[in-house]
Design an enzyme around this catalytic site. Structure first.
Site, short mmCIF file in Angstrom:
data_model
loop_
_atom_site.label_atom_id
_atom_site.label_comp_id
_atom_site.label_asym_id
_atom_site.label_seq_id
_atom_site.Cartn_x
_atom_site.Cartn_y
_atom_site.Cartn_z
N SER A 61 37.94 45.86 51.56
CA SER A 61 37.50 44.79 50.69
C SER A 61 37.78 45.04 49.22
CB SER A 61 36.00 44.56 50.89
OG SER A 61 35.27 45.68 50.41
N LYS A 83 34.95 47.30 40.61
CA LYS A 83 34.80 46.29 41.67
C LYS A 83 33.62 45.37 41.34
CE LYS A 83 34.58 46.04 46.76
NZ LYS A 83 34.45 46.83 48.01
N SER A 122 36.82 50.21 53.05
CA SER A 122 37.13 49.26 51.97
C SER A 122 37.80 49.86 50.74
CB SER A 122 35.86 48.53 51.52
OG SER A 122 35.57 47.53 52.46
#
Lengths: 475, 477
Positions: A144, A69, A168
């Site tokens: 997210s 990420k 997330s």
């Protein structure tokens, strides 16, 4: 050749060909991708793979490609949190988990798209544009960590890591039909994870199956002296992979099946619970009475911490800088241009919540609610080994459906945020489909009892086929 | 004598002390030894506030802070708790300062100083730990510099901020308090006051029950005294003309010796304090007994011991114990020569010469002062010569022996001359009678005789003086 694959399948492939070939084929796939899940592709990956081929490597993830990420610090690879304000920032250091992954022989393919600074549930607030859901490109992948979930679902990486502040990792795992774990707070070092809300977030692994989650946890979990909140744990996660739930006591909290839940989601989750019963587990309804206050408390705490965490992005040392006649003007202009609307909203709300006169009314009250939410879980775990709920109340929604309505977007987190407030572990794994869209089952356990979560998830997976289904174009 | 404090002066101080004897910074492993190095060479992701970096509390810094707290007679908190103080400034890489808020490491202490009218107790409100920001630098003056440069070497240095109650009634008491504080900190070996930026003071000053005015960031003890003097005068004049002092923050212009308004209280920041989520509490209560054991003898105790053990005057004991280096120096000297002479020589003479030159006692060797004291007490040189040797060593270097030789300081052995004077007067009664009868020249003869007897080791002038002295004391016949 490669695509949707788990670690052992990739290992097999490497044995047949080479790590370089495998990496190259993933990079090829990524270049052709139409889901916009990567923010940076790391060109050094091929060379790294060749190195592993030539020199050999006996790490548990030798030659296995992985996606990281974009809010996790990678030395020499751009790390931007999908924000304009961090354009041009190339960290001089690796996050703790990146060091661990490199030591284990994993090959970083690149960085994955996310909601700007991890603030969102849809990966639409990224400065690079939204990531598309591999199951239906008109829909969001969740957020997210939308990029990290989508790359696994789309076969653009066999495994990935995301971060979970209020859901997330689990939300995009549910929306993309993959497995995602939010470990107990303190299990994985946050050193190098760019903070959004420090007291809530954990790094978490995403994969196509539960065993890969355990394999990743064995690499990235454990104590790190550079994170004061990291704890010493002795767990060997792979040992938890036992197909046996006989005697498992499951609590089903009524509050997690509330208004707004999609009937198909509700049915799939009950089917799953029924299956557990058939496999020898028992279940009972349980009440977590403070659940309805969790969402408000979560957003106040997260925004308060965020308002402080994001103060450092002022254009002075790295990233975007918009010049001005003095430092304050420069910092203001930089922040005005660098942050997107959602980030600004949260900074403003967080600043407000911490301000003199409001601090007690909002921030302190939220902390009290947090304690009560935690107590709800403590109470439930006196009676039950784990809790099962839908991860998300609905399947993936349409792109732009909720962009104009932040509150509706916040409400989507209702089943995931209490877990972060309490700091307990929880996993999301596929438990069904509706109109071709995956549905996620959430399994929650008490602090540091990842073993129970993994065992239950693994058993479910062993006795179902949901996890083998893949998006049309990946097949 | 009771000090009246006619203007109702109240001074409270907030002192930022850099715990610069630590090896590493407060929250990272960067070295604290940056003072002679290039800017931004003692930095890492943590003290640069790079995204994703996390703080780890320096255990030894906590120990240092506990020592300070205990030496200031404070209560020590049960466990550490840090907060974020949020404000924007270019020297603050994270956009907040990690500091202690409602649970300072130490609180409710006191320090005893020599006040205007004897012993005075200054209460310590609290002492809390925090990190130092970076340092802004300009090329030339602020006005002319093209930009601001930031040196983050200092960023993340451990500070302890000591806050006193407004118990000082004059600028002199404020200065005495600071001197005493520095003395204690150096005794504890947590602090080197000679390093740049090691101690910065904010002074809260009020007169006649009016509001307090805060004068920020004064870098020397003398500066605090001067700023307070100016501020008292300014506030008195302001009130006399019918003004009403309001809460405000002022800046001290050290060169001009005046304070200038920075902002009024209404413009004060809202720092939005909240607990630092990246640091977990560290239990310290259990460690108090063990830290107490490591506390050294502090200035007050040492001063008492010096008077009783070495039999010196309290004035000397005070002078010798205010600086740990001087006290240690003295004790080394006292082990080798008469402690009372040593006290006089170190406290009265050497210390004065050092202060005058603004150098520390490190500039002088124990063996040199011992040699000088031995020369004087052994009657080999005069006291004045002793002083001269000290000055010469400080100004030009050298050893006592070499300086004595070079400057011919060995005193003519007086008993030889005295003896010769006696003999010459006895052997030449006529010449004496002639002189007493008014014959000046006879004295010259006598001088010549003495010099002959001492083989020139006495000069004419001294001999003449000695003869005259002796003659004046002769019993009348």
């Amino acid at each position: 050749m490669t695509g949707w694959a788990n670690i052992s399948q990739v290992k097999e492939k490497i044995a047949q060909t080479s790590a370089e070939d495998v990496t190259a084929s993933y990079l090829e796939r990524i270049r052709k991708s139409r889901i916009n899940a990567y923010t940076t592709i790391w060109e050094g990956a091929i060379e790294k793979a060749r190195e592993i081929d030539e020199q050999g490597h006996n790490g548990p993830l030798a030659g296995i490609p992985i996606a990281i990420k974009d809010n996790i610090s990678t030395r020499g690879i751009s790390t931007t949190c999908s924000s304009k304000i961090l354009q041009g920032y190339v960290p001089p250091y690796d996050a703790h988990i990146v060091e661990r992954l490199k030591d284990a022989g994993a090959i970083i393919l690149g960085k994955t798209n996310m909601d700007e600074f991890a603030m969102g549930t849809s990966t639409e607030s990224s400065c690079y544009g939204p990531t598309l859901n591999p199951w239906d490109k008109a829909r969001v992948p969740g957020g997210s960590s939308g990029g990290s979930a989508a790359v696994v679902a789309a076969g653009e990486a066999p495994i990935s890591v995301g971060s979970d502040t209020g859901g997330s990792v689990r939300c995009p795992a549910a929306f993309c039909g993959v497995v995602g774990l939010k470990p107990t707070y303190g299990t994985i070092s946050r050193y190098g994870l760019i903070s959004y809300a420090n007291s809530l977030e954990q790094i978490g692994p995403l994969a196509t199956c539960v065993s890969d989650i355990a394999a990743l946890m064995d690499v990235i979990g454990g104590h790190d002296a550079r994170d004061s909140t990291s704890v010493q744990t002795e767990t060997m996660y792979k040992d938890a992979l036992v197909d046996d739930v006989s005697g498992l006591k499951i609590g089903v909290p009524a509050e997690y099946f509330g208004a707004g839940i999609d009937p198909a989601v509700e049915n799939s989750v009950w089917d799953a619970i029924q299956l557990f019963e058939e496999l020898g587990a028992s279940w009972e309804q349980v009440s977590l009475p403070h659940t309805s206050y969790a969402l408000a408390a979560y957003y106040i705490i997260a925004m308060s911490e965020a308002s402080s965490n994001l103060a450092r992005f002022d254009g002075t040392r790295y990233g975007l800088r918009n010049e001005g006649e003095n430092w304050h003007v420069m910092a203001s202009r930089t922040r005005a241009e660098g942050f997107g609307a959602e980030v600004k909203r949260r900074i403003l709300l967080g600043t407000y919540a911490l301000s003199a006169g409001y601090h007690d009314k909002y921030y302190l009250k939220a902390l009290k609610v947090r304690t009560l939410v935690k107590q709800d879980f403590d109470q439930a775990f006196k009676e039950f080994d784990c809790l099962m709920t839908p991860t998300m109340p609905t399947p993936a929604f349409k792109l732009e459906e909720k962009v104009e309505d932040p509150l509706a977007l916040y409400l989507a987190d209702v089943n995931t945020v209490p877990i972060n407030l309490a700091g307990v572990p929880s996993i999301s794994l596929p438990c069904g489909f509706t109109d071709g869209l995956p549905i996620g089952l959430q399994i929650i356990s008490k602090h540091f009892d990842e073993a129970t979560v993994l065992r239950a998830a693994y058993s479910f997976e062993q006795n179902t086929e949901h996890h083998t289904r893949r998006p049309a174009e990946v097949a | 004598m009771v000090y009246e404090n006619v203007d109702g002066v109240k001074i409270g101080l907030e002192i930022h002390v850099q715990l610069n004897k630590l090896n590493t910074k407060l929250f990272c492993g960067c070295s604290t030894d940056y003072h002679n190095d290039e800017p931004n060479t003692h930095v890492c992701p943590v003290c640069l506030g790079l995204p994703g970096a996390l703080p780890v509390l320096n255990k030894r810094a906590v120990e240092f802070a506990m020592k300070v707290g205990l030496a200031l007679n404070c209560d020590i908190v049960g466990q550490t708790q840090f907060h974020r103080k949020n404000y924007y400034y270019p020297d603050l890489p994270k956009g907040f300062q990690t500091t202690q808020y409602d649970f300072p490491i130490a609180s409710h202490g006191k320090v005893i100083i020599d006040g205007e009218d004897g012993e005075r107790i200054v209460r310590i409100t609290r002492a809390h730990m925090e990190e130092d920001p970076g340092k802004l630098m300009h090329i030339g003056s602020i006005e002319k510099s093209k930009g601001t440069l930031i040196n983050y070497n200092r960023s993340g240095m451990a500070l302890i901020e000591i806050v006193s109650e407004p118990d000082m009634r004059s600028p002199k008491e404020a200065r005495r308090f600071l001197d005493k504080l520095r003395s204690i900190l150096e005794y504890l070996d947590v602090f080197n006051g000679d390093l740049e930026g090691a101690m910065r003071v904010d002074a809260n000053i009020s007169v006649m029950g009016g509001e307090r005015v805060e004068v920020k960031n004064i870098s020397s003890h003398k500066g605090v005294e001067k700023a307070a003097l100016y501020e008292i005068m300014r506030q008195k004049n302001f009130v006399r003309r019918g003004g009403k002092v309001v809460l405000e923050t002022r800046h001290f212009d050290e060169q001009r010796g005046v304070t200038l308004s920075m902002r009024s209280k209404e413009e004060e920041h809202d720092y939005r304090y909240f607990p630092e989520p990246d640091l977990v509490p560290m239990r310290v209560a259990d460690r108090v007994p063990e830290v107490i054991k490591t506390l050294p003898e502090l200035p007050d105790a040492k001063r008492e011991r010096f008077t009783s053990q070495y039999g010196m005057a309290d004035m000397h004991a005070k002078a010798l114990t205010s600086e740990i280096k001087v006290a240690n120096f003295y004790e080394q000297v006292a082990n080798l020569v008469d402690p009372r002479s040593a006290a006089v020589w170190v406290a009265d003479i050497l210390k004065g010469e050092l202060n005058y030159r603004d150098v520390s006692v490190d500039a002088f060797k124990v063996e040199d002062i011992v040699e000088i004291i031995e020369l004087v007490t052994g009657n080999k040189i005069t006291e004045r010569s002793g002083v001269e040797i000290i000055r010469t060593i400080l100004d030009n270097g050298g050893t006592p022996a070499a300086i004595v030789k070079e400057k011919g300081l060995i005193k003519v052995e007086e008993d030889i001359v005295t003896k010769a004077v006696t003999e010459v007067l006895e052997e030449n009664p006529e010449a004496l009678q002639d002189y007493l009868g008014g014959k000046e020249k006879s004295l010259n003869f006598l001088v010549g005789q003495v010099m002959k007897k001492t083989a020139g080791r006495s000069d004419a002038k001294t001999t003449r003086e000695m003869l005259l002295d002796r003659i004046s004391k002769l019993p009348p016949k």
